[in-house]
Design an enzyme around this catalytic site. Structure first.
Site, PDB file in Angstrom:
ATOM      1  CE  LYS A 177      54.260  65.543 111.420  1.00  0.00           C
ATOM      2  NZ  LYS A 177      52.895  65.979 111.126  1.00  0.00           N
ATOM      3  CE  LYS A 194      59.207  70.563 108.343  1.00  0.00           C
ATOM      4  NZ  LYS A 194      57.814  70.448 108.148  1.00  0.00           N
ATOM      5  CE  LYS A 235      51.749  73.630 111.256  1.00  0.00           C
ATOM      6  NZ  LYS A 235      50.402  73.220 110.997  1.00  0.00           N
TER       7      LYS A 235
HETATM    8  P1  TYM Z   1      51.317  71.675 107.505  1.00  0.00           P
HETATM    9  O1  TYM Z   1      50.120  72.047 108.293  1.00  0.00           O
HETATM   10  O2  TYM Z   1      52.425  70.971 108.180  1.00  0.00           O
HETATM   11  O3  TYM Z   1      51.953  72.962 106.827  1.00  0.00           O
HETATM   12  C1  TYM Z   1      51.160  73.905 106.125  1.00  0.00           C
HETATM   13  C2  TYM Z   1      51.897  74.444 104.925  1.00  0.00           C
HETATM   14  O4  TYM Z   1      53.094  75.120 105.324  1.00  0.00           O
HETATM   15  C3  TYM Z   1      54.196  74.626 104.587  1.00  0.00           C
HETATM   16  N1  TYM Z   1      55.391  74.708 105.436  1.00  0.00           N
HETATM   17  C4  TYM Z   1      56.510  75.367 105.096  1.00  0.00           C
HETATM   18  N2  TYM Z   1      56.835  76.065 103.994  1.00  0.00           N
HETATM   19  C5  TYM Z   1      58.062  76.623 103.972  1.00  0.00           C
HETATM   20  N3  TYM Z   1      58.970  76.513 104.975  1.00  0.00           N
HETATM   21  C6  TYM Z   1      58.675  75.825 106.097  1.00  0.00           C
HETATM   22  N4  TYM Z   1      59.561  75.729 107.088  1.00  0.00           N
HETATM   23  C7  TYM Z   1      57.388  75.205 106.186  1.00  0.00           C
HETATM   24  N5  TYM Z   1      56.785  74.456 107.139  1.00  0.00           N
HETATM   25  C8  TYM Z   1      55.559  74.166 106.664  1.00  0.00           C
HETATM   26  C9  TYM Z   1      53.823  73.197 104.253  1.00  0.00           C
HETATM   27  O5  TYM Z   1      54.570  72.683 103.172  1.00  0.00           O
HETATM   28  C10 TYM Z   1      52.359  73.335 103.949  1.00  0.00           C
HETATM   29  O6  TYM Z   1      52.158  73.751 102.611  1.00  0.00           O
HETATM   30  N6  TYM Z   1      49.666  67.618 105.107  1.00  0.00           N
HETATM   31  C11 TYM Z   1      49.710  69.053 105.069  1.00  0.00           C
HETATM   32  C12 TYM Z   1      48.331  69.679 105.045  1.00  0.00           C
HETATM   33  C13 TYM Z   1      47.419  69.148 103.991  1.00  0.00           C
HETATM   34  C14 TYM Z   1      47.373  69.546 102.634  1.00  0.00           C
HETATM   35  C15 TYM Z   1      46.309  68.782 102.057  1.00  0.00           C
HETATM   36  C16 TYM Z   1      48.117  70.439 101.855  1.00  0.00           C
HETATM   37  C17 TYM Z   1      46.430  68.230 104.192  1.00  0.00           C
HETATM   38  N7  TYM Z   1      45.764  68.020 103.039  1.00  0.00           N
HETATM   39  C18 TYM Z   1      45.995  68.916 100.701  1.00  0.00           C
HETATM   40  C19 TYM Z   1      47.783  70.569 100.510  1.00  0.00           C
HETATM   41  C20 TYM Z   1      46.740  69.806  99.943  1.00  0.00           C
HETATM   42  C21 TYM Z   1      50.429  69.559 106.293  1.00  0.00           C
HETATM   43  O7  TYM Z   1      50.507  68.886 107.271  1.00  0.00           O
HETATM   44  O8  TYM Z   1      50.870  70.855 106.210  1.00  0.00           O
END
Ligand code: TYM
Length: 326
Positions: free
Chosen positions: A112, A194, A197
């Site tokens: 990032k 991957k 978003k």
């Molecule tokens: P975020 O918002 O980027 O993504 C949300 C969830 O989607 C999963 N993910 C994927 N899984 C499979 N293939 C993909 N291409 C893919 N892209 C995204 C992510 O692994 C995630 O589970 N920091 C975290 C959010 C967060 C969080 C937490 C998660 C904040 N606090 C506490 C668990 C526990 C995030 O930015 O996810």
């Protein structure tokens, strides 16, 4: 007593089937067995610039997505991170036991920061500490996430152990939960990265809001591998990824998908895959459209109260252990 799961998603960018298959699908599957808390992590979202009105809108939309995907608020709690200030308080305390070198090693930060160039901020750097706070605040046992978050969950484990060692037993050391086929859904336009978003091209992902026409167009344009056979193999990363999507959405094993499409062409497989996705998302979107904004706001309010109770109790313990005047 049931064990607890906690997970969250940022209300930024376009939610795609990677987010669904990597995370939300597992939340829904696990929520009966575990006491579940699902958070809309708006504090994480502001580590990159956000339009305030849009952020508010996306926060509400994401809560609606949780509900449309099947999160059952009779049993599970949904809430918005910024409405429980203990998250930032614990994050601050955990910052003081986090090594800078540990944060410098985080691959998501490195990626990032590269995207943001000189605009990379301290929030982006400390983001995994806030995530650790989210998890540890609720005595979480299990954290269902996609593969890209495993390094962050590992940091949460490290910080829990370190705090416990320094101040006495306080935090549960959480375990990550991933499902092999869904933990890393790859980009449709580039199966070496991957699905994301924030991808530059919309042909990278299937958004949860995509129309049937759009889905069909995107799957038709999805990159395939050399050769002709529908094979589930590491040397066929593009087809493997498409098989994973098919398999998870239609609840059939990847090997069965391979069998069904033995001797068939990429285009036949892709046409069917598009319909599997269309069916799934049409159903999801129908549910989403029926959800009333007012109802969601009420549920988020109830969720906030439940989360606050747990968070306040844990923070009182943390403040005492750290040595703040009570
Ligand atoms: P975020 O918002 O980027 O993504 C949300 C969830 O989607 C999963 N993910 C994927 N899984 C499979 N293939 C993909 N291409 C893919 N892209 C995204 C992510 O692994 C995630 O589970 N920091 C975290 C959010 C967060 C969080 C937490 C998660 C904040 N606090 C506490 C668990 C526990 C995030 O930015 O996810």
């Amino acid at each position: 007593m049931k064990q607890r799961i906690f997970s969250g998603i940022q209300p930024s960018g376009t939610l795609h089937i990677g987010n669904f298959l990597g995370a939300v699908k597992n939340w829904v599957a696990l929520q009966e067995k575990y006491e579940s808390i699902f958070c809309v992590v708006d504090l994480h979202a502001i580590t990159v610039p956000q339009d305030p009105e849009e952020l508010r809108q996306k926060t509400l939309e994401l809560a609606k997505i949780y509900l449309a995907a099947g999160v059952n608020t009779q049993e599970s709690t949904i809430f918005v991170q910024s409405q429980v200030p203990e998250h930032t308080e614990l994050a601050w305390i955990l910052n003081t036991i986090t090594k800078i070198s540990e944060l410098e090693r985080m691959t998501q930060f490195k990626d990032k920061a590269k995207e943001q160039h000189q605009n990379s901020n301290a929030g982006l750097f400390n983001y995994p500490v806030l995530m650790a706070a989210d998890i540890l605040l609720y005595d979480t046992n299990v954290v269902p996430v996609g593969e890209d978050q495993l390094q962050h969950v590992e940091l949460a484990r490290t910080l829990a152990k370190r705090f416990n060692q320094q101040f006495g037993e306080t935090f549960v050391v959480p375990e990550p939960f991933v499902v092999k086929e869904g933990m890393r859904i790859m980009g449709l336009d580039d199966p070496s990265k991957k699905m994301s978003k924030s991808a530059a091209s919309e042909f990278n992902y299937i958004a949860l809001t995509d129309s049937p026409e759009k889905i069909r167009e995107k799957i038709k344009r999805a990159v395939t591998d050399s050769g002709k056979n529908i094979r589930y193999a590491d040397d066929k990363p593009a087809i493997k990824n498409l098989i994973n999507i098919y398999s998870l959405l239609d609840n059939v094993k990847p090997e069965e998908v391979e069998n069904i499409y033995k001797g068939k062409s990429y285009s036949e497989f892709k046409a069917d895959l598009a319909e599997v996705i269309v069916d799934f998302l049409t159903n999801f979107q129908e549910k989403y459209d029926k959800i009333d904004d007012k109802d969601v706001l009420n549920l988020l309010n109830e969720g906030k109260e439940k989360a606050k109770k747990l968070a306040e109790k844990k923070m009182a313990e943390v403040r005492e252990k750290v040595g703040f005047l009570m």
